[in-house]
Enzyme design. Structure first.
Site, PDB file in Angstrom:
ATOM      1  N   GLU A  67      -1.063  -9.764  -1.092  1.00 54.95           N
ATOM      2  CA  GLU A  67      -2.503 -10.033  -1.014  1.00 54.95           C
ATOM      3  C   GLU A  67      -3.139 -10.067  -2.404  1.00 54.95           C
ATOM      4  O   GLU A  67      -4.058 -10.855  -2.653  1.00 54.95           O
ATOM      5  CB  GLU A  67      -3.176  -8.984  -0.134  1.00 54.95           C
ATOM      6  CG  GLU A  67      -2.832  -9.152   1.343  1.00 54.95           C
ATOM      7  CD  GLU A  67      -3.304  -7.991   2.201  1.00 54.95           C
ATOM      8  OE1 GLU A  67      -4.109  -8.211   3.115  1.00 54.95           O
ATOM      9  OE2 GLU A  67      -2.851  -6.843   1.942  1.00 54.95           O
ATOM     10  N   GLY A  91       0.048  -5.418   0.441  1.00 57.30           N
ATOM     11  CA  GLY A  91      -1.033  -5.465  -0.528  1.00 57.30           C
ATOM     12  C   GLY A  91      -0.637  -6.165  -1.813  1.00 57.30           C
ATOM     13  O   GLY A  91      -1.466  -6.776  -2.482  1.00 57.30           O
ATOM     14  N   ALA A 116       0.832  -1.199   0.000  1.00 59.51           N
ATOM     15  CA  ALA A 116       0.000   0.000   0.000  1.00 59.51           C
ATOM     16  C   ALA A 116       0.871   1.255   0.000  1.00 59.51           C
ATOM     17  O   ALA A 116       2.081   1.200   0.249  1.00 59.51           O
ATOM     18  CB  ALA A 116      -0.911  -0.002   1.222  1.00 59.51           C
ATOM     19  N   GLU A 128       2.964  -6.008   7.439  1.00 57.78           N
ATOM     20  CA  GLU A 128       2.139  -5.004   8.113  1.00 57.78           C
ATOM     21  C   GLU A 128       2.397  -4.929   9.606  1.00 57.78           C
ATOM     22  O   GLU A 128       2.278  -3.872  10.223  1.00 57.78           O
ATOM     23  CB  GLU A 128       0.644  -5.296   7.856  1.00 57.78           C
ATOM     24  CG  GLU A 128       0.184  -5.056   6.422  1.00 57.78           C
ATOM     25  CD  GLU A 128       0.367  -6.264   5.530  1.00 57.78           C
ATOM     26  OE1 GLU A 128      -0.152  -6.245   4.398  1.00 57.78           O
ATOM     27  OE2 GLU A 128       1.031  -7.242   5.958  1.00 57.78           O
TER      28      GLU A 128
END
Length: 265
Positions: free
Chosen positions: A119, A116, A71, A139
Site C-alpha cells: 500500500e 501495508g 503492518a 490481509e
C-alpha cells in the site's frame, strides 16, 4: 523511558536530502514492519518533504533487503474493534500524506512489499522493483481487508479484476508478474534499485517544480473526478503556469536553443 521511546521511534523513518532528492528511508529491522510509531513518523516526514523547498523529488526506500513486509501484526493483535475505529483514520492519513506529496515520488522496492508495504508503494507516482521483489495484499489470510488504501489505490492502478484477484486470494506476485499487470513500472537487478530510483528522482528534481506539481495534481484530481472537472483543473493550472519564470525560461530556451536545454529555477 519516554524520551528513549520517542527517539527510537523517530529512527524508524528518516528523511535524507541531497541534490534536490529527499529519501524517505524505512529502517525498522528485520522486516520494516509498519507499527503505529512508524506510521506516525512516516506522516510527519512526508509532510516535511512536501513543505521543504530543497526537496524537489522523493524516493521511498526500505533498504537493500526489504521494502516493508506489512503492518506489525503482534501490535494489531492486541487491538479490539473500538481501538481500530480510533486508529484506522490515522493509519490511512499516514499513507495519504505520502500520496499527496506535491512532487514526483518513486518507490524503490526491494524484497517484500506486502500488506501495508504494498500500500505504501501504491502511494508513489512510479515504482521501480528489484528482480527478486514480491508484492501482495495478504490481509484476507488474516480475516481482514487492506486498510491503508489498498482497496482503493490498487484497482485504480491495475484495474478492478486484477486488484480483486490479489485482494481476494492474498497471493504474492513476483516482480515479472507485477510488471506485467502494471503494479510496478520497471524491474531491475536488486543491486541497482535505489540507484535507478534516485536517478529518476534526480532528473525530475532539475525540472520545473511548479509545472511538475501542476501535472501531478491534474492527473490525480482527474482520476477522482468526472472529465469536466479534470479538464477544469488542467485548464486552470495550464493558464496559471504562464505566470511563472520557469515557463518564460522554458519557452525562451526552446526558441533560442531547441528543446530540452532549459535550466529551471
Amino acid at each position: 523511558m519516554s524520551l528513549v521511546a520517542v527517539n527510537l521511534a523517530s529512527m524508524t523513518v528518516t528523511l535524507e536530502v541531497a541534490e534536490g532528492v529527499g529519501t524517505l528511508r524505512l529502517d525498522r529491522p528485520p522486516m520494516n514492519a509498519l507499527d503505529i510509531a512508524t506510521q506516525d513518523r512516516l506522516k510527519e516526514l512526508a509532510e516535511e518533504a512536501a513543505r521543504r523547498d530543497d526537496v524537489r523529488a522523493v524516493v521511498i526506500y526500505g533498504g537493500e533487503r526489504v521494502f516493508a513486509a506489512g503492518a506489525d501484526i503482534k501490535e494489531m493483535q492486541n487491538m479490539d474493534h473500538a481501538a481500530m475505529v480510533l486508529r484506522s483514520r490515522a493509519l490511512q492519513d499516514s499513507f495519504t500524506a505520502v500520496a499527496r506529496i506535491p512532487k514526483p515520488v518513486v518507490a524503490a522496492v526491494t524484497g517484500y512489499a506486502l500488506g501495508g508495504g504494498c500500500e505504501l508503494a501504491l502511494c508513489a507516482d512510479y515504482r521501480i522493483a528489484a528482480d527478486n521483489a514480491k508484492l501482495g495484499q495478504p490481509e484476507i489470510l488474516l480475516g481482514l481487508i487492506p486498510g491503508a488504501g489498498g482497496t482503493q489505490r490498487l484497482p485504480r492502478l491495475v484495474g478492478p479484476s486484477k486488484a480483486k484477484d490479489l485482494i481476494f486470494t492474498g497471493r504474492q506476485v513476483k516482480a515479472d508478474e507485477a510488471l506485467a499487470i502494471g503494479l510496478v513500472d520497471r524491474v531491475v537487478p536488486a543491486a541497482e534499485v535505489y540507484e535507478q530510483a534516485h536517478a529518476w528522482a534526480a532528473r525530475l528534481a532539475r525540472g520545473p517544480a511548479i509545472a511538475l506539481r501542476a501535472a501531478k495534481e491534474s492527473v490525480d484530481t482527474g482520476l477522482e473526478a468526472d472529465i469536466d472537472t479534470g479538464l477544469a483543473v488542467e485548464r486552470n493550472w495550464f493558464a496559471g503556469l504562464f505566470a511563472t519564470e520557469d515557463r518564460e525560461r522554458g519557452m525562451r530556451s526552446f526558441v533560442e536553443e531547441g528543446p530540452g536545454k532549459a535550466k529551471f529555477v
